[in-house]
Motif scaffolding. Sequence first.
Motif, PDB file in Angstrom:
ATOM      1  N   ILE A  38      29.270  26.259  37.469  1.00  0.00           N
ATOM      2  CA  ILE A  38      30.299  26.023  38.475  1.00  0.00           C
ATOM      3  C   ILE A  38      30.110  27.156  39.233  1.00  0.00           C
ATOM      4  O   ILE A  38      30.007  26.728  40.619  1.00  0.00           O
ATOM      5  CB  ILE A  38      31.546  25.970  38.104  1.00  0.00           C
ATOM      6  CG1 ILE A  38      31.793  24.774  37.095  1.00  0.00           C
ATOM      7  CG2 ILE A  38      32.572  26.050  39.070  1.00  0.00           C
ATOM      8  CD1 ILE A  38      31.812  23.555  37.662  1.00  0.00           C
ATOM      9  N   ALA A  39      29.668  28.383  39.105  1.00  0.00           N
ATOM     10  CA  ALA A  39      29.436  29.396  39.962  1.00  0.00           C
ATOM     11  C   ALA A  39      28.200  29.226  40.871  1.00  0.00           C
ATOM     12  O   ALA A  39      28.126  29.645  41.729  1.00  0.00           O
ATOM     13  CB  ALA A  39      29.380  30.580  39.012  1.00  0.00           C
ATOM     14  N   VAL A  40      27.155  28.633  40.093  1.00  0.00           N
ATOM     15  CA  VAL A  40      25.937  28.490  40.931  1.00  0.00           C
ATOM     16  C   VAL A  40      26.073  27.436  41.954  1.00  0.00           C
ATOM     17  O   VAL A  40      25.781  27.948  43.222  1.00  0.00           O
ATOM     18  CB  VAL A  40      24.865  28.140  39.756  1.00  0.00           C
ATOM     19  CG1 VAL A  40      23.645  27.251  40.484  1.00  0.00           C
ATOM     20  CG2 VAL A  40      24.439  29.273  38.959  1.00  0.00           C
ATOM     21  N   ILE A  41      26.717  26.283  41.649  1.00  0.00           N
ATOM     22  CA  ILE A  41      27.108  25.350  42.599  1.00  0.00           C
ATOM     23  C   ILE A  41      27.796  25.657  43.669  1.00  0.00           C
ATOM     24  O   ILE A  41      27.532  25.402  44.749  1.00  0.00           O
ATOM     25  CB  ILE A  41      27.658  23.886  41.785  1.00  0.00           C
ATOM     26  CG1 ILE A  41      26.667  23.465  40.896  1.00  0.00           C
ATOM     27  CG2 ILE A  41      28.267  23.051  42.736  1.00  0.00           C
ATOM     28  CD1 ILE A  41      27.160  22.299  40.127  1.00  0.00           C
ATOM     29  N   ILE A  42      28.899  26.480  43.323  1.00  0.00           N
ATOM     30  CA  ILE A  42      29.712  26.980  44.527  1.00  0.00           C
ATOM     31  C   ILE A  42      29.073  27.838  45.331  1.00  0.00           C
ATOM     32  O   ILE A  42      29.238  27.854  46.701  1.00  0.00           O
ATOM     33  CB  ILE A  42      31.247  27.805  43.902  1.00  0.00           C
ATOM     34  CG1 ILE A  42      31.897  26.482  43.238  1.00  0.00           C
ATOM     35  CG2 ILE A  42      32.106  28.289  45.063  1.00  0.00           C
ATOM     36  CD1 ILE A  42      33.251  27.128  42.590  1.00  0.00           C
ATOM     37  N   GLU A  62      34.884  30.577  38.800  1.00  0.00           N
ATOM     38  CA  GLU A  62      34.469  30.133  37.484  1.00  0.00           C
ATOM     39  C   GLU A  62      35.168  30.588  36.216  1.00  0.00           C
ATOM     40  O   GLU A  62      35.781  29.748  35.581  1.00  0.00           O
ATOM     41  CB  GLU A  62      32.836  30.302  37.185  1.00  0.00           C
ATOM     42  CG  GLU A  62      32.334  29.464  36.075  1.00  0.00           C
ATOM     43  CD  GLU A  62      31.010  29.349  35.879  1.00  0.00           C
ATOM     44  OE1 GLU A  62      30.208  28.484  36.058  1.00  0.00           O
ATOM     45  OE2 GLU A  62      30.408  30.784  36.047  1.00  0.00           O
ATOM     46  N   LYS A  63      35.448  32.033  36.218  1.00  0.00           N
ATOM     47  CA  LYS A  63      36.094  32.519  35.006  1.00  0.00           C
ATOM     48  C   LYS A  63      37.609  32.122  35.126  1.00  0.00           C
ATOM     49  O   LYS A  63      38.277  31.930  34.226  1.00  0.00           O
ATOM     50  CB  LYS A  63      35.865  34.209  35.241  1.00  0.00           C
ATOM     51  CG  LYS A  63      34.458  34.444  34.703  1.00  0.00           C
ATOM     52  CD  LYS A  63      34.415  35.908  34.912  1.00  0.00           C
ATOM     53  CE  LYS A  63      32.944  36.358  34.452  1.00  0.00           C
ATOM     54  NZ  LYS A  63      32.734  37.687  34.414  1.00  0.00           N
ATOM     55  N   LYS A  70      38.900  25.499  40.231  1.00  0.00           N
ATOM     56  CA  LYS A  70      37.485  25.541  40.916  1.00  0.00           C
ATOM     57  C   LYS A  70      37.443  24.094  42.018  1.00  0.00           C
ATOM     58  O   LYS A  70      36.826  24.371  42.916  1.00  0.00           O
ATOM     59  CB  LYS A  70      36.367  25.471  40.021  1.00  0.00           C
ATOM     60  CG  LYS A  70      36.478  23.945  38.840  1.00  0.00           C
ATOM     61  CD  LYS A  70      35.529  23.949  38.048  1.00  0.00           C
ATOM     62  CE  LYS A  70      35.708  22.847  36.810  1.00  0.00           C
ATOM     63  NZ  LYS A  70      36.880  23.235  35.907  1.00  0.00           N
ATOM     64  N   TYR A  71      38.152  23.089  41.652  1.00  0.00           N
ATOM     65  CA  TYR A  71      38.257  22.061  42.734  1.00  0.00           C
ATOM     66  C   TYR A  71      39.062  22.264  44.080  1.00  0.00           C
ATOM     67  O   TYR A  71      38.691  21.970  45.017  1.00  0.00           O
ATOM     68  CB  TYR A  71      38.593  20.739  41.722  1.00  0.00           C
ATOM     69  CG  TYR A  71      37.865  20.385  40.750  1.00  0.00           C
ATOM     70  CD1 TYR A  71      36.540  20.085  40.704  1.00  0.00           C
ATOM     71  CD2 TYR A  71      38.365  20.276  39.282  1.00  0.00           C
ATOM     72  CE1 TYR A  71      35.763  19.628  39.741  1.00  0.00           C
ATOM     73  CE2 TYR A  71      37.405  20.029  38.245  1.00  0.00           C
ATOM     74  CZ  TYR A  71      36.451  19.601  38.710  1.00  0.00           C
ATOM     75  OH  TYR A  71      35.618  19.320  37.393  1.00  0.00           O
ATOM     76  N   LEU A  72      40.049  23.015  43.695  1.00  0.00           N
ATOM     77  CA  LEU A  72      40.997  23.117  44.568  1.00  0.00           C
ATOM     78  C   LEU A  72      40.471  24.142  45.821  1.00  0.00           C
ATOM     79  O   LEU A  72      40.667  24.260  46.979  1.00  0.00           O
ATOM     80  CB  LEU A  72      42.232  23.735  44.298  1.00  0.00           C
ATOM     81  CG  LEU A  72      43.512  24.287  45.113  1.00  0.00           C
ATOM     82  CD1 LEU A  72      43.750  22.949  45.613  1.00  0.00           C
ATOM     83  CD2 LEU A  72      44.542  24.999  44.732  1.00  0.00           C
ATOM     84  N   VAL A  73      39.436  24.916  45.283  1.00  0.00           N
ATOM     85  CA  VAL A  73      39.043  25.965  46.147  1.00  0.00           C
ATOM     86  C   VAL A  73      37.579  25.435  46.867  1.00  0.00           C
ATOM     87  O   VAL A  73      37.395  25.250  47.946  1.00  0.00           O
ATOM     88  CB  VAL A  73      38.457  27.065  45.432  1.00  0.00           C
ATOM     89  CG1 VAL A  73      37.450  28.103  46.148  1.00  0.00           C
ATOM     90  CG2 VAL A  73      39.680  27.912  45.186  1.00  0.00           C
TER      91      VAL A  73
END
Length: 511
Positions: A104-108, A315-316, A327-330
């Motif tokens: 998730i962190a990588v994608i964001i 992500e954390k 994560k989706y909201l952001v």
Amino acid sequence: MKTERQKLFTLVFSISLINLLIYLVTQIFFSYGMFRDEYYYLACANRIALGYVDHPPLSIYVLTVWKLLFGDSLIAIRFVPAIISSVTIFILGLFTLQLGGKKIAVIIAMLVFMLSPIFLGMNTIYSMNTFDFFFWILSAYLFLRIIQTENKQYWIWLGVVLGLGLLNKTSVFWLGAGILVGTLFTPSRKDLKTKYPYLAFIIALLIFSPYIIWNITHDFAHLEFMRNAAARKYGGLTPISFIMDQILILNPLSILIWLPGIIFYFFKKDSKQYRAIGFIWLTTFLILLINGHSKGEYISAAYQILFAGGAVMIEKLSAAPKRFWIKYLVAIPVVVIGVSLSPFARPLLSPETFIRYQSAIGLAPSSNEGHELVGLPQFYSDMFGWEELAKNVSKVYQSLSKEEREKTLVYCSNYGKAGAIEYYSKKYPLPKVICPHNSYWYWWPTDKSFTTIIIIGGEIEEHLESLNEVLEAGYHKTKYAMPYENNQTIFIGRGLKRSVSEIRKGVKVFI
């Protein structure tokens, strides 16, 4: 079976490849034309030197080799930022992994920064800014590895990268200052008891030394250029505009990512070992804020580390089952706004469609230099009208007798005009160029046999100060070009009252 690490590496590579493909598709099918600075860079590449008035030489060296191999067409030179920007995004992904980020962190981090208006815009054209993003994130990655591994050999590589970064753009001094401050004010200062940080400094200085030598032998022309730019071109900028510009060029909603990045480096106990990295951004921000006349884009490369840190933090925060929605909201709104703003950073629509789109969402075209506009932002307008200008000048030039053409120059007030005239001289009959702007001032021909000057724009009265006879001979008018580059009379001037060399002494423009 792939390990988790291999899967993450594949993800990083895949997003980088997507950036490359998007870039190539948009350049092949949607580009407007060559940007004014690209003509100038190509002119510099035809005159290899240790430096130039407004920039160090590394990006010009790369361009010189590239055009020897692949030519100097629009698509050919734009392939370089396609590659370098993709490598930059790749390193940003690796940097995020090293901070402890996962999928998730990588994608964001990668996707959101890839879609930020400043990254899209600066990597649309060939310029030193493309390489600047690369050197900043690579330097931050090496500094991170020094912190994590305590392998002092990384200092040597950091010195090399900082030196090359400086040889590309002098703003890397701010990056170096950030690394120094981060080292001094964190446990990393123990490295200052070893020889390696000092070796890194010496290596960087040696690599940068050609530009130092060039400035010493050219009356510190780059310092004069920076003083003039701060006082005149950017004199209207303020600390408030500097802060507001950052919010706009990064995508206004991206504050939901980079602000957590600041928290990640400076306020989270479980990531305090990375505080030295955060000082890169903080030091750069304070230097530019105190300067008082900084453009928001100057700090854009430093934001890569905040996007990575913020993505890891998000992500954390989303790891707990009841907080998975964070994560989706952001991320989703930021990506949606990034896509919505992308036509303002990279040509994706026809000029007519873009103007309608711009009007529909209530945004006005912008000029970071305060110029009058014609519906398009200055960044786009500066991609129009150059070949038409060359054709119109060529018509005037060809109206002269063969004997007079051999003794004729064309006077261009800025490097955009001059670079375009030189570039299209392969296609249209055109004279040699004289121009007072930046490095062109040093390239001024010294031959005293010239008797005729073709002048683009201005008024007859001002041209008669240097010429006995000035006649209107043509007119340049095109669509979408910057107003100050458009609707200009083309004059023929004869009978020099002063030699070409004497004219040069009074018209230097370093800005």
